[in-house]
Design an enzyme around this catalytic site. Structure first.
Site, mmCIF file in Angstrom:
data_model
loop_
_atom_site.group_PDB
_atom_site.id
_atom_site.type_symbol
_atom_site.label_atom_id
_atom_site.label_comp_id
_atom_site.label_asym_id
_atom_site.label_seq_id
_atom_site.Cartn_x
_atom_site.Cartn_y
_atom_site.Cartn_z
ATOM 1 N N HIS A 135 0.789 -1.177 0.131
ATOM 2 C CA HIS A 135 0.141 0.031 -0.078
ATOM 3 C C HIS A 135 0.772 1.270 -0.143
ATOM 4 O O HIS A 135 2.085 1.202 0.417
ATOM 5 C CB HIS A 135 -1.199 0.012 1.209
ATOM 6 C CG HIS A 135 -0.467 0.172 2.428
ATOM 7 N ND1 HIS A 135 0.165 1.350 2.951
ATOM 8 C CD2 HIS A 135 -0.223 -0.983 3.380
ATOM 9 C CE1 HIS A 135 0.710 1.110 4.173
ATOM 10 N NE2 HIS A 135 0.372 -0.463 4.670
ATOM 11 N N CYS A 149 2.333 -4.676 6.970
ATOM 12 C CA CYS A 149 2.094 -4.790 5.482
ATOM 13 C C CYS A 149 3.522 -4.304 4.805
ATOM 14 O O CYS A 149 4.593 -4.015 5.499
ATOM 15 C CB CYS A 149 1.296 -3.389 5.226
ATOM 16 S SG CYS A 149 -0.353 -4.193 5.577
#
Length: 418
Positions: A135, A149
């Site tokens: 992301h 992440c």
């Protein structure tokens, strides 16, 4: 800082090319072409790779943020970035993120690509958690880590739309594996051979070689132990000794020297079932060998594959007829062949006499259709135009064949004039 990162990435790419090195974490058949993502946690690099013509090219490289805690993710909330082979499952736009998370969604910048963590092997090993994404980053963010992440500059996130899509493989590893083009090809062929040797053992009912391909820690998708799984497979081998299995379309993803995923298209046929789809073998080191610790199968329709095998069979049969080689021609016929009062021997004698008096034969086939009566029984119908020396005719022919697709033998044939 961004300028410095770009310069480092450029030097990395130029060095890779100048020394004819390549990442060998991903490889495929020469005719295959796709992109992949490699994340190196040690050094915090993301590389976009293009796999084509048996080579791996680095399309882009840049630095990223990963989990706050080092090591492979094990449980929900441990703030570690998982290590393994995953696949992009979608894209979450800024609008979607805001709808899902409100103002908190801003922290993901210009979007997110969810990954398929936990994969099958992760789940079978009891790993928990989820929500692992590639992301973007809120420009105001000043925290140099994530909760697991892989995060990076919004400009790069936007550019990723040119490279990746749903299904793109993402290999997350401690450190990428590099080597020469010869190393890449040798690694691919070695991993491919693990699968083809397994398929040969399966097809030949070599249960000892078949069972030796599995890691003692193996579990199937239902959670069965290796012992119970092998009992199930042995029972099927004994019940249905005739089978045809094949594998092609290989892609090899390597997380480390001790973990590899082999993905391929598998066709399986036996008197009780026919199946076709993509399979993944998750290999883990066991002693000196890589062995299967988990496997998953994603079925797809077998119709196109069966149609291809029908056409291949008819082309081979047609060519053998046109060659006027009685041995090649009769190789397409079952020992149990019977038609118009002739058995296999009578058909051979009849055709041998006709072939002996001919110099040229031309057979044209079109309007092909087929019907399956069972996984090992088919009727194939087509329009046939025959011409041989001074004689020609046109009609509809129906071949009844036995055997799995790719292993057909003609048991009867009927021809009617058009």
């Amino acid at each position: 800082m961004r300028y410095l990162i770009n310069i480092i990435a450029l030097i990395l790419i130029m060095t890779s090319v100048s020394f004819a090195q390549s990442f060998i974490n991903v490889s495929a058949e020469p005719e295959d072409s796709f992109n992949a993502v490699l994340v190196e946690k040690n050094g915090k690099w993301l590389h976009v790779l293009k796999v084509a013509e048996g080579r791996v090219e680095v399309l882009d490289s840049f630095q990223v943020l990963t989990g706050r805690v080092d090591g492979d993710k094990r449980v929900q909330g441990d703030e570690k970035t998982p290590e393994g082979v995953y696949f992009v499952t979608g894209f979450l736009s800024p609008e979607k993120l805001r709808a899902m998370y409100g103002e908190v969604g801003k922290q993901y910048g210009t979007g997110a690509y969810p990954l398929s963590y936990p994969n099958l092997k992760d789940r079978l090993q009891g790993k928990t958690g989820g929500g692992i994404w590639l992301h973007g980053i809120d420009p105001s963010r000043n925290v140099p880590v994530t909760k697991g992440c892989v995060a990076f500059d919004n400009e790069k996130l936007t550019k990723m739309a040119d490279y990746i899509k749903v299904g793109t493989p993402v290999i997350v590893t401690e450190e990428g594996l590099k080597g020469t083009l010869d190393d890449l090809r040798a690694h691919f062929e070695s991993a491919k051979k693990l699968v083809t040797d397994y398929m040969e053992a399966w097809g030949n009912s070599d249960f000892d070689a078949f069972s030796a391909a599995y890691n003692p820690n193996f579990k199937d998708t239902a959670g069965r132990s290796l012992e119970n799984y092998l009992k199930y497979k042995k029972n099927l081998m004994d019940l249905f000794p005739y089978r045809k299995v094949s594998a092609d379309g290989f892609r090899i993803y390597t997380n480390s020297d001790s973990e590899t995923v082999a993905e391929f298209t598998q066709f399986y046929c036996a008197p009780n079932v026919v199946s076709y789809g993509r399979k993944r073998f998750y290999y883990e080191q066991d002693g000196e060998s890589l062995k299967i610790s988990a496997e998953e199968f994603m079925p797809i329709s077998s119709e196109s594959y069966v149609r291809e095998k029908v056409h291949e069979f008819l082309l081979s049969w047609k060519k053998s007829w046109e060659s006027l080689s009685i041995d090649d021609y009769m190789a397409n016929y079952s020992d149990a062949f019977s038609t118009r009062g002739m058995n296999n021997a009578g058909w051979r004698e009849d055709k041998s006499g006709k072939f002996a008096g001919l110099e040229n034969v031309k057979v044209v086939i079109d309007n092909i259709s087929f019907k399956a009566y069972s996984p090992v029984s088919y009727a194939i119908e087509f329009r046939q135009k025959y011409s041989g020396d001074a004689y020609s005719d046109t009609g509809i022919k129906t071949l009844r064949v036995k055997g799995c697709p790719g292993d057909f033998k003609i048991t009867s044939e009927i021809w009617r004039a058009e």
